[in-house]
Design a protein around this motif. Structure first.
Motif, mmCIF file in Angstrom:
data_model
loop_
_atom_site.group_PDB
_atom_site.id
_atom_site.type_symbol
_atom_site.label_atom_id
_atom_site.label_comp_id
_atom_site.label_asym_id
_atom_site.label_seq_id
_atom_site.Cartn_x
_atom_site.Cartn_y
_atom_site.Cartn_z
ATOM 1 N N GLU A 183 50.706 48.907 10.173
ATOM 2 C CA GLU A 183 51.596 49.049 11.323
ATOM 3 C C GLU A 183 51.148 48.187 12.496
ATOM 4 O OE1 GLU A 183 54.515 50.686 11.497
ATOM 5 O OE2 GLU A 183 54.274 51.136 9.367
ATOM 6 N N LEU A 184 49.847 48.147 12.761
ATOM 7 C CA LEU A 184 49.342 47.314 13.858
ATOM 8 C C LEU A 184 49.578 45.834 13.593
ATOM 9 C CD1 LEU A 184 45.999 49.127 14.718
ATOM 10 C CD2 LEU A 184 48.110 49.120 16.052
ATOM 11 N N LEU A 185 49.401 45.417 12.343
ATOM 12 C CA LEU A 185 49.669 44.021 12.000
ATOM 13 C C LEU A 185 51.146 43.679 12.179
ATOM 14 C CD1 LEU A 185 47.400 43.491 8.873
ATOM 15 C CD2 LEU A 185 47.172 42.420 11.113
ATOM 16 N N LEU A 186 52.016 44.601 11.813
ATOM 17 C CA LEU A 186 53.448 44.366 12.004
ATOM 18 C C LEU A 186 53.789 44.200 13.484
ATOM 19 C CD1 LEU A 186 55.004 46.820 9.391
ATOM 20 C CD2 LEU A 186 54.992 44.321 9.309
ATOM 21 N N VAL A 187 53.147 44.988 14.338
ATOM 22 C CA VAL A 187 53.368 44.860 15.782
ATOM 23 C C VAL A 187 52.899 43.484 16.261
ATOM 24 C CG1 VAL A 187 52.628 45.708 18.044
ATOM 25 C CG2 VAL A 187 53.277 47.325 16.250
ATOM 26 N N CYS A 188 51.725 43.047 15.799
ATOM 27 C CA CYS A 188 51.195 41.739 16.207
ATOM 28 C C CYS A 188 52.084 40.600 15.725
ATOM 29 C CB CYS A 188 49.777 41.562 15.666
ATOM 30 S SG CYS A 188 48.585 42.652 16.441
ATOM 31 N N VAL A 189 52.554 40.685 14.508
ATOM 32 C CA VAL A 189 53.430 39.644 13.964
ATOM 33 C C VAL A 189 54.728 39.588 14.759
ATOM 34 C CG1 VAL A 189 54.839 39.021 11.958
ATOM 35 C CG2 VAL A 189 52.448 39.667 11.649
ATOM 36 N N GLU A 190 55.308 40.737 15.028
ATOM 37 C CA GLU A 190 56.564 40.784 15.779
ATOM 38 C C GLU A 190 56.377 40.232 17.192
ATOM 39 O OE1 GLU A 190 60.538 41.200 16.177
ATOM 40 O OE2 GLU A 190 59.421 41.649 14.354
ATOM 41 N N ALA A 191 55.245 40.544 17.816
ATOM 42 C CA ALA A 191 54.989 40.086 19.182
ATOM 43 C C ALA A 191 54.826 38.569 19.251
ATOM 44 C CB ALA A 191 53.738 40.768 19.725
ATOM 45 N N ASN A 192 54.335 37.939 18.186
ATOM 46 C CA ASN A 192 54.077 36.496 18.204
ATOM 47 C C ASN A 192 55.120 35.688 17.449
ATOM 48 O OD1 ASN A 192 51.535 36.243 19.693
ATOM 49 N ND2 ASN A 192 50.785 37.619 18.111
ATOM 50 N N LYS A 193 56.172 36.333 16.974
ATOM 51 C CA LYS A 193 57.187 35.641 16.172
ATOM 52 C C LYS A 193 57.811 34.472 16.925
ATOM 53 C CE LYS A 193 60.180 38.191 13.942
ATOM 54 N NZ LYS A 193 61.390 38.935 13.549
ATOM 55 N N LYS A 194 58.139 34.654 18.184
ATOM 56 C CA LYS A 194 58.784 33.593 18.971
ATOM 57 C C LYS A 194 57.871 32.373 19.111
ATOM 58 C CE LYS A 194 61.819 32.052 22.059
ATOM 59 N NZ LYS A 194 62.547 30.929 21.587
ATOM 60 N N LYS A 195 56.582 32.598 19.353
ATOM 61 C CA LYS A 195 55.641 31.483 19.486
ATOM 62 C C LYS A 195 55.550 30.690 18.182
ATOM 63 C CE LYS A 195 52.574 33.739 22.794
ATOM 64 N NZ LYS A 195 51.210 34.258 22.983
ATOM 65 N N VAL A 196 55.499 31.396 17.082
ATOM 66 C CA VAL A 196 55.390 30.735 15.779
ATOM 67 C C VAL A 196 56.662 29.946 15.490
ATOM 68 C CG1 VAL A 196 55.191 31.123 13.292
ATOM 69 C CG2 VAL A 196 53.761 32.413 14.864
ATOM 70 N N GLU A 197 57.817 30.548 15.737
ATOM 71 C CA GLU A 197 59.086 29.846 15.499
ATOM 72 C C GLU A 197 59.181 28.588 16.350
ATOM 73 O OE1 GLU A 197 62.075 32.782 16.265
ATOM 74 O OE2 GLU A 197 61.875 33.667 14.264
ATOM 75 N N ASP A 198 58.813 28.688 17.625
ATOM 76 C CA ASP A 198 58.868 27.520 18.512
ATOM 77 C C ASP A 198 57.916 26.423 18.038
ATOM 78 O OD1 ASP A 198 60.722 28.845 20.050
ATOM 79 O OD2 ASP A 198 59.304 29.392 21.637
ATOM 80 N N GLY A 199 56.718 26.798 17.616
ATOM 81 C CA GLY A 199 55.756 25.819 17.110
ATOM 82 C C GLY A 199 56.251 25.128 15.852
ATOM 83 N N LEU A 200 56.851 25.906 14.953
ATOM 84 C CA LEU A 200 57.389 25.310 13.729
ATOM 85 C C LEU A 200 58.552 24.370 14.030
ATOM 86 C CD1 LEU A 200 57.290 28.359 11.300
ATOM 87 C CD2 LEU A 200 55.918 26.281 11.163
ATOM 88 N N LYS A 201 59.415 24.759 14.957
ATOM 89 C CA LYS A 201 60.540 23.895 15.322
ATOM 90 C C LYS A 201 60.044 22.570 15.903
ATOM 91 C CE LYS A 201 63.876 27.559 16.175
ATOM 92 N NZ LYS A 201 64.629 28.311 17.186
ATOM 93 N N GLU A 202 59.024 22.632 16.764
ATOM 94 C CA GLU A 202 58.468 21.402 17.343
ATOM 95 C C GLU A 202 57.858 20.514 16.261
ATOM 96 O OE1 GLU A 202 55.751 22.083 20.549
ATOM 97 O OE2 GLU A 202 57.139 23.448 21.567
ATOM 98 N N GLU A 203 57.142 21.127 15.329
ATOM 99 C CA GLU A 203 56.516 20.356 14.251
ATOM 100 C C GLU A 203 57.567 19.717 13.352
ATOM 101 O OE1 GLU A 203 53.373 18.641 12.224
ATOM 102 O OE2 GLU A 203 53.378 19.723 14.116
ATOM 103 N N ILE A 204 58.608 20.460 13.030
ATOM 104 C CA ILE A 204 59.690 19.917 12.194
ATOM 105 C C ILE A 204 60.389 18.774 12.912
ATOM 106 C CG2 ILE A 204 61.967 20.454 11.218
ATOM 107 C CD1 ILE A 204 60.795 23.269 10.586
ATOM 108 N N LYS A 205 60.619 18.936 14.207
ATOM 109 C CA LYS A 205 61.258 17.871 14.986
ATOM 110 C C LYS A 205 60.380 16.624 15.003
ATOM 111 C CE LYS A 205 63.200 16.830 19.498
ATOM 112 N NZ LYS A 205 63.420 17.287 20.863
ATOM 113 N N ALA A 206 59.078 16.804 15.212
ATOM 114 C CA ALA A 206 58.158 15.667 15.239
ATOM 115 C C ALA A 206 58.122 14.976 13.879
ATOM 116 C CB ALA A 206 56.761 16.132 15.636
#
Length: 62
Positions: free
Chosen positions: A22-45
Motif C-alpha cells: 500500500e505504501l509503495l502504491l501511494v509513492c508510485v501514484e504521488a510520482n506518476k506525473k514526474k515520471v510521465e513528464d520525464g518520459l515525454k521529454e525523453e521521447i521528444k528528444a
C-alpha cells in the motif's frame, strides 16, 4: 515563509507485506506525473535526434 512539517501516521491492521504494498502504491501514484513528464521529454528528444542513447525497454509482470 516556512512550510509546515508533514506528519504521517499509519495504523497497521494488515500484514507487513500488505502495508508495504500500500505504501509503495501511494509513492508510485504521488510520482506518476514526474515520471510521465520525464518520459515525454525523453521521447521528444529521441524523436528530434537530440539524444543518441538507446531506448529503454520496460517489462511488466502480469
Amino acid at each position: 515563509m516556512d512550510k509546515p512539517k508533514l506528519n504521517y501516521r499509519f495504523h497497521v491492521t494488515a500484514t507487513p507485506e500488505k502495508l508495504i504494498k500500500e505504501l509503495l502504491l501511494v509513492c508510485v501514484e504521488a510520482n506518476k506525473k514526474k515520471v510521465e513528464d520525464g518520459l515525454k521529454e525523453e521521447i521528444k528528444a529521441l524523436s528530434e535526434g537530440e539524444n543518441d542513447s538507446k531506448p529503454i525497454k520496460v517489462r511488466r509482470k502480469k
